[in-house]
Design an enzyme around this catalytic site. Structure first.
Site, PDB file in Angstrom:
ATOM      1  N   GLU A  47     -29.194  18.237  -8.540  1.00  0.00           N
ATOM      2  CA  GLU A  47     -29.977  19.186  -7.758  1.00  0.00           C
ATOM      3  C   GLU A  47     -31.378  19.466  -8.327  1.00  0.00           C
ATOM      4  OE1 GLU A  47     -28.852  23.485  -7.806  1.00  0.00           O
ATOM      5  OE2 GLU A  47     -26.997  22.753  -8.679  1.00  0.00           O
ATOM      6  N   SER A  98     -28.359  30.835  -5.125  1.00  0.00           N
ATOM      7  CA  SER A  98     -27.307  31.840  -5.382  1.00  0.00           C
ATOM      8  C   SER A  98     -27.582  32.463  -6.749  1.00  0.00           C
ATOM      9  CB  SER A  98     -25.935  31.172  -5.405  1.00  0.00           C
ATOM     10  OG  SER A  98     -25.725  30.465  -4.218  1.00  0.00           O
ATOM     11  N   SER A 101     -32.337  29.097 -11.557  1.00  0.00           N
ATOM     12  CA  SER A 101     -32.617  28.112 -12.608  1.00  0.00           C
ATOM     13  C   SER A 101     -34.117  28.098 -12.862  1.00  0.00           C
ATOM     14  CB  SER A 101     -32.220  26.710 -12.156  1.00  0.00           C
ATOM     15  OG  SER A 101     -30.871  26.488 -12.407  1.00  0.00           O
ATOM     16  N   ARG A 113     -34.686  22.310 -18.309  1.00  0.00           N
ATOM     17  CA  ARG A 113     -34.238  23.619 -17.800  1.00  0.00           C
ATOM     18  C   ARG A 113     -34.368  24.588 -18.959  1.00  0.00           C
ATOM     19  NH1 ARG A 113     -29.983  27.029 -17.396  1.00  0.00           N
ATOM     20  NH2 ARG A 113     -29.549  27.980 -15.362  1.00  0.00           N
TER      21      ARG A 113
HETATM   22  N1  LIG Z   1     -28.930  32.406   6.401  1.00  0.00           N
HETATM   23  C1  LIG Z   1     -28.619  32.663   5.120  1.00  0.00           C
HETATM   24  N2  LIG Z   1     -27.326  32.837   4.753  1.00  0.00           N
HETATM   25  C2  LIG Z   1     -26.977  33.097   3.481  1.00  0.00           C
HETATM   26  N3  LIG Z   1     -27.885  33.238   2.485  1.00  0.00           N
HETATM   27  C3  LIG Z   1     -29.193  33.081   2.772  1.00  0.00           C
HETATM   28  C4  LIG Z   1     -29.619  32.765   4.106  1.00  0.00           C
HETATM   29  N4  LIG Z   1     -30.973  32.628   4.100  1.00  0.00           N
HETATM   30  C5  LIG Z   1     -31.377  32.878   2.845  1.00  0.00           C
HETATM   31  N5  LIG Z   1     -30.325  33.151   2.026  1.00  0.00           N
HETATM   32  C6  LIG Z   1     -30.443  33.465   0.582  1.00  0.00           C
HETATM   33  O1  LIG Z   1     -30.478  32.223  -0.090  1.00  0.00           O
HETATM   34  C7  LIG Z   1     -29.554  32.223  -1.179  1.00  0.00           C
HETATM   35  C8  LIG Z   1     -29.045  30.815  -1.402  1.00  0.00           C
HETATM   36  O2  LIG Z   1     -30.162  30.014  -1.696  1.00  0.00           O
HETATM   37  P1  LIG Z   1     -30.107  28.426  -1.701  1.00  0.00           P
HETATM   38  O3  LIG Z   1     -31.473  27.968  -2.082  1.00  0.00           O
HETATM   39  O4  LIG Z   1     -29.571  27.954  -0.390  1.00  0.00           O
HETATM   40  O5  LIG Z   1     -29.127  28.152  -2.909  1.00  0.00           O
HETATM   41  P2  LIG Z   1     -27.669  27.541  -3.049  1.00  0.00           P
HETATM   42  O6  LIG Z   1     -27.939  26.115  -3.255  1.00  0.00           O
HETATM   43  O7  LIG Z   1     -27.109  28.227  -4.236  1.00  0.00           O
HETATM   44  O8  LIG Z   1     -26.905  27.854  -1.788  1.00  0.00           O
HETATM   45  C9  LIG Z   1     -28.490  33.221  -0.766  1.00  0.00           C
HETATM   46  O9  LIG Z   1     -27.831  33.740  -1.884  1.00  0.00           O
HETATM   47  C10 LIG Z   1     -29.301  34.263  -0.033  1.00  0.00           C
HETATM   48  O10 LIG Z   1     -29.859  35.194  -0.919  1.00  0.00           O
HETATM   49  C1  LIG Z   2     -25.412  26.934 -11.536  1.00  0.00           C
HETATM   50  C2  LIG Z   2     -26.709  26.837 -10.760  1.00  0.00           C
HETATM   51  C3  LIG Z   2     -27.586  25.739 -11.348  1.00  0.00           C
HETATM   52  C4  LIG Z   2     -26.359  26.455  -9.305  1.00  0.00           C
HETATM   53  O1  LIG Z   2     -27.555  26.440  -8.524  1.00  0.00           O
HETATM   54  P1  LIG Z   2     -27.683  27.295  -7.129  1.00  0.00           P
HETATM   55  O2  LIG Z   2     -26.600  26.783  -6.223  1.00  0.00           O
HETATM   56  O3  LIG Z   2     -27.452  28.741  -7.472  1.00  0.00           O
HETATM   57  O4  LIG Z   2     -29.056  27.034  -6.616  1.00  0.00           O
HETATM   58  C5  LIG Z   2     -27.477  28.213 -10.753  1.00  0.00           C
HETATM   59  O5  LIG Z   2     -26.753  29.145 -10.029  1.00  0.00           O
HETATM   60  C6  LIG Z   2     -27.803  28.769 -12.118  1.00  0.00           C
HETATM   61  O6  LIG Z   2     -28.549  28.208 -12.864  1.00  0.00           O
HETATM   62  N1  LIG Z   2     -27.249  29.948 -12.444  1.00  0.00           N
HETATM   63  C7  LIG Z   2     -27.617  30.750 -13.601  1.00  0.00           C
HETATM   64  C8  LIG Z   2     -26.782  30.390 -14.796  1.00  0.00           C
HETATM   65  C9  LIG Z   2     -27.407  31.051 -16.024  1.00  0.00           C
HETATM   66  O7  LIG Z   2     -28.364  30.492 -16.592  1.00  0.00           O
HETATM   67  O8  LIG Z   2     -26.984  32.137 -16.389  1.00  0.00           O
END
Ligand SMILES: Nc1ncnc2c1ncn2[C@@H]1O[C@H](COP(=O)(O)OP(=O)(O)O)[C@@H](O)[C@H]1O
Ligand SMILES: CC(C)(COP(=O)(O)O)[C@@H](O)C(=O)NCCC(=O)O
Length: 335
Positions: A47, A98, A101, A113
């Site tokens: 990613e 979520s 990073s 990172r």
């Molecule tokens: N339609 C949506 N549904 C859920 N989360 C959303 C939405 N649009 C934006 N977000 C935000 O984006 C975050 C997830 O970001 P994203 O870049 O997609 O990361 P990940 O790869 O962890 O899913 C969610 O935690 C929320 O804060």
């Molecule tokens: C595990 C992850 C790389 C996953 O990426 P994401 O799906 O949240 O975009 C990210 O959530 C992360 O780096 N979390 C923080 C972990 C930490 O440094 O405490």
């Protein structure tokens, strides 16, 4: 993911494609389900590699991809302006998904990172649902837009009666997030909107603070914020711009990108096509008798035949969506 699998079954996608590009944790987590339920193979890419590849590609294709906030110190007046990101290195990259990073990027294939935090977009959404009873990110942002964190947080002026001059802490800075909520009367007078706003400000300020420390450590002055947390979320972008400017005395610049949550997917596609093109070039060099397109069919039924063709397809797709997506559709998540 279950929605995607259902759609793939209903539309008979497995008959059209055998391979799906995937990145993020979901590429690993759902690999077996893809194979078992729709007979599709996942081409998995890291990613953070794909994130950077996607960003660099988007920046070249779209001259107005990158922007900053002018007059960042005055949040009410700060305005979006295009930023020339054609010479990007080095920069700090903060991906707010979520979780968060934080990367130090020195070149297209040279990054590390440096930090992260579990207090990210998922935390904002989770806490907001708990505190306000909202059910979606869009609803949470709408509530936050109408609320006032100062009714929830304890400010420097609530403690000092004004500014704490000696260390440049102005009275309106948050001294303690949610710091008034131990008082029963205050608790009963705050609205859902105030709670949503305070949650957004808390998470955003924390990300800004960690990002700034990373920039200081790495001696970098550009901090690029991406990830779907910033989708339809100008409050956080303006706050981050303010925080970078204020705490660094103007030496750090917060930058943002129009396609904030799409770069992983974009980079994934580019990397996949790059690998196919490399494989095809190798085949063309070693096997003069067989045609390159016939060898690609063994990998996928619907793969472009070279990198520039793929880049053109991606570029056309981007040109038709150069504004920030605002729909209330399902999460544009990379995972
Ligand atoms: N339609 C949506 N549904 C859920 N989360 C959303 C939405 N649009 C934006 N977000 C935000 O984006 C975050 C997830 O970001 P994203 O870049 O997609 O990361 P990940 O790869 O962890 O899913 C969610 O935690 C929320 O804060
Ligand atoms: C595990 C992850 C790389 C996953 O990426 P994401 O799906 O949240 O975009 C990210 O959530 C992360 O780096 N979390 C923080 C972990 C930490 O440094 O405490």
């Amino acid at each position: 993911m279950s929605n995607f699998l259902l759609l793939a079954k209903q539309k008979g996608m497995a008959e059209l494609v055998t391979t799906v590009c995937a990145t993020g944790g979901g590429a690993f987590k759902f690999e077996n389900e893809f194979r078992q339920q729709v007979n599709m193979k996942l081409a998995k890419f890291d990613e953070l590699d794909t994130l950077i590849k996607g960003i660099l590609f988007a920046e070249v294709q779209n001259p107005t991809e990158c922007y900053f906030y002018e007059n960042a110190r005055d949040i009410m007046k700060s305005e979006k302006r295009a930023f020339d990101f054609s010479k990007p290195y080095p920069f700090i990259l903060v991906n707010v998904g979520s979780g968060v990073s934080i990367l130090a990027v020195y070149g297209p294939d040279n990054f590390k990172r440096v930090s992260g935090t579990s207090l990210g977009g998922g935390t904002f959404l989770g806490l907001c649902c708990l505190l306000t009873g909202c059910n979606s990110f869009e609803e949470a942002i709408q509530l936050a837009t109408k609320g006032d964190n100062r009714k929830v947080d304890k400010l420097v002026r609530d403690i000092y009666g004004g500014d704490y001059d000696r260390f440049g802490l102005t009275g309106d800075l948050v001294a303690s997030s949610f710091g008034q909520m131990h008082i029963k009367d205050k608790r009963s007078s705050v609205s859902r909107e105030d709670l949503a706003n305070a949650t957004l400000v808390t998470i955003t300020n924390n990300i800004g603070s960690i990002a700034r420390m990373c920039a200081l450590n790495e001696k970098m002055d550009k901090v690029v914020f991406v990830g779907n947390f910033l989708r339809v979320n100008p409050i956080s972008m303006k706050l981050l711009a303010y925080a970078m400017e204020f705490w660094s005395n103007g030496t750090l610049k917060a930058l943002f990108l129009e396609h904030e949550g799409y770069f992983g997917a974009l980079g994934c596609l580019l990397q996949f096509n790059g690998e196919i093109a490399a494989a095809l070039n190798e085949t063309a060099e070693t096997t003069t008798t067989s045609s390159p397109s016939s060898s690609s069919s063994s990998q996928s039924k619907a793969e472009p035949t070279n990198t520039s063709q793929a880049a053109e397809t991606v570029s056309n797709a981007m040109n038709s969506t150069t504004t920030t997506p605002t729909s209330n559709n399902v999460n544009n998540s990379d995972s």
